[in-house]
Design a protein around this motif. Sequence first.
Motif: not given
Length: 622
Positions: A551-559, A462-471, A448-452, A523-527
């Motif tokens: 290189i093609e960016k197929r996803g929404t989050q910049p890496v 909860y674990r994905i939003a607390s630990y995994t995605r923000p790391q 889920v978006p981190l601003m949930t 911030w917008r796509p990641w959070f």
Amino acid sequence: MFRVCLLFAACCLFAADVPAQSGLPIFRNYEKAFAAGTRDRSGKPGPNYWQNRAEYNIQVELNPQTRQISGAETVSYENNSPDTLKVIRFKLQADRYRKGRMRAWDVPADDVTENGVTIANVTLNGAAVPADRQARFATFLDLRLDTPLPPKSRAIISMDWAYTLPADESAAREYAADSSVFFVPYWYPQVAVYDDIYGWADFPYTGLQEFYHDFADYNVTIRVPRNYMVWATGEWQNAAAVLQPAVLKKWQDAHTGEQVNAIFTENDLKAGTVFRPDNTGTFRYQATDVPDFVFAASNRYNWDATSVLVDAQTGRRTLVSAVYDTRSEDYYRVCRIAADGIHLMSTWLPGYPFPYPCLTVFNGNDGMEYPMFCNDASQGKRDPTGLTVHETAHTYFPFMMGINEQEYAWMDEGWASFFDFLLTDSLTTGPGGRVRGYDRVAGTDDDVPLMTRSRFLSNPAYRIASYTRPQAAYLTLLDLLGYETFHRCMTGYMDRWKSKHPVPYDFFHTWNDLSGQNLDWFWRPWFFEWGHPDLAIQSVEKSQKTYEIAIEKRGTQPVPVHLKVEYTDGSKETFHQTAAVWKNGATTFRQALPKGKSPKSVSLGSNTIPDTQASNNTWPSQ
């Protein structure tokens, strides 16, 4: 904390009509804080920023045979808000074990009690508070005030209480191993937070979502049987009245020593050479400007200690202790790991002097943080470095920074996960730090978006939003800004919000301000948004006199773009671009190779760059 719980997924998003500011959605209740001047759009505390605080004087007794905690406290509570308070809310977190209370997971039936925490002799400013003015609900106690508490005034509340620690040795947070080892968190009636965003905190303690406490001063007296040692948040005040002279000297020397030495061992305790003959089993601890207080006790644990320089400018040192079972296979290393980790935290990441005078890592049953204290289970034959530095790193978030982890756990668990990966890599020569594998879950309906708000989530969301995605987001941010700018933003953020309560927008706006960049595109796509990271090798083609990799960016989050190229002549080269290549909305990036070089193979990505489709990251395709 590290704990896996039973799962059910939940998520929610903010309303679509939330007004925008600087490219980011701003929730209406946060807009009110900006309008009131409690927070500033630069990321600084506003000119009207306030927070309430308390002073606790507590006397508590632990009965090892019955596991009963009984105590009395007097709380001096300051209302620094502009509001007149009609109630004062206390948290009774041990009421999680009261019959009928909401819990994030089941607990043994034998640990559930009919009445939970018993409360008696409640007074307000010296006058008894009648039972009909005491409202118990969830894990809270509301004292309804006959005379409301006006702004800039103080109330003195006193009460007695008692409850029984759970017997289950695997109980979350608490730990009672037979009658010889105890770890005691969430044990006293604590004034809840009243803030400028939500008013009184109202989310009950269920065992999952963790901290949100105000800063306070503590003067605590703990009574145990004479053959028990007590360790606690804060600085020990009466060591000379408890320890025999030789042991006392070891403890005193540890405050300035750099080698790990045993203060005492289990054998010393059995031999009766640790405590003075006139020791009464009374321990006094004091702590200043901390958001909570815990203690632990044992009549058989070993105690190792050393100290570490945390501020070269002032010469300030932190006393570091490991307290552990003789049977633990790993804890003999923990004191050294914690001290070395604190050194790196103070000088490198976050690069901010460790804020407290002591830290104790206690051999308990969890992986859990508290001010100046950790409750860490033994890792057996596994390396304890990652767990030790993760829980120690929480000293900054949410303790020095008063994060509301019940609402946005990524503001502290995410940072601890970021630190534990990089610090563990620096402290070990083995497998290294833990990358939490965001690419395995990114873009699923558990992500889920981190601003949930964290209070709406259970595992695995909860674990994905607390630990995994923000790391993953913070590692991308470090790469994007570079260490110097990242460090300037981090330490500036800490300076601004030390001993205060930052919210997500204070974080976003501060980093925009101190980096000199508008990072809202990041911030917008990641959070704020649903999405996932996915880069792909689109083509490898010769253009005029050189080869070019698209290189093609197929996803929404910049890496970041990280390319490893092997040439036909046997040589190899690595190319790296930060996520900034996607800043202006580009969906394709082209990397030119040196003239005269022909690629034999190309691979895209690294273990710190999440990518949900690894199959399109090699050329020739496999």
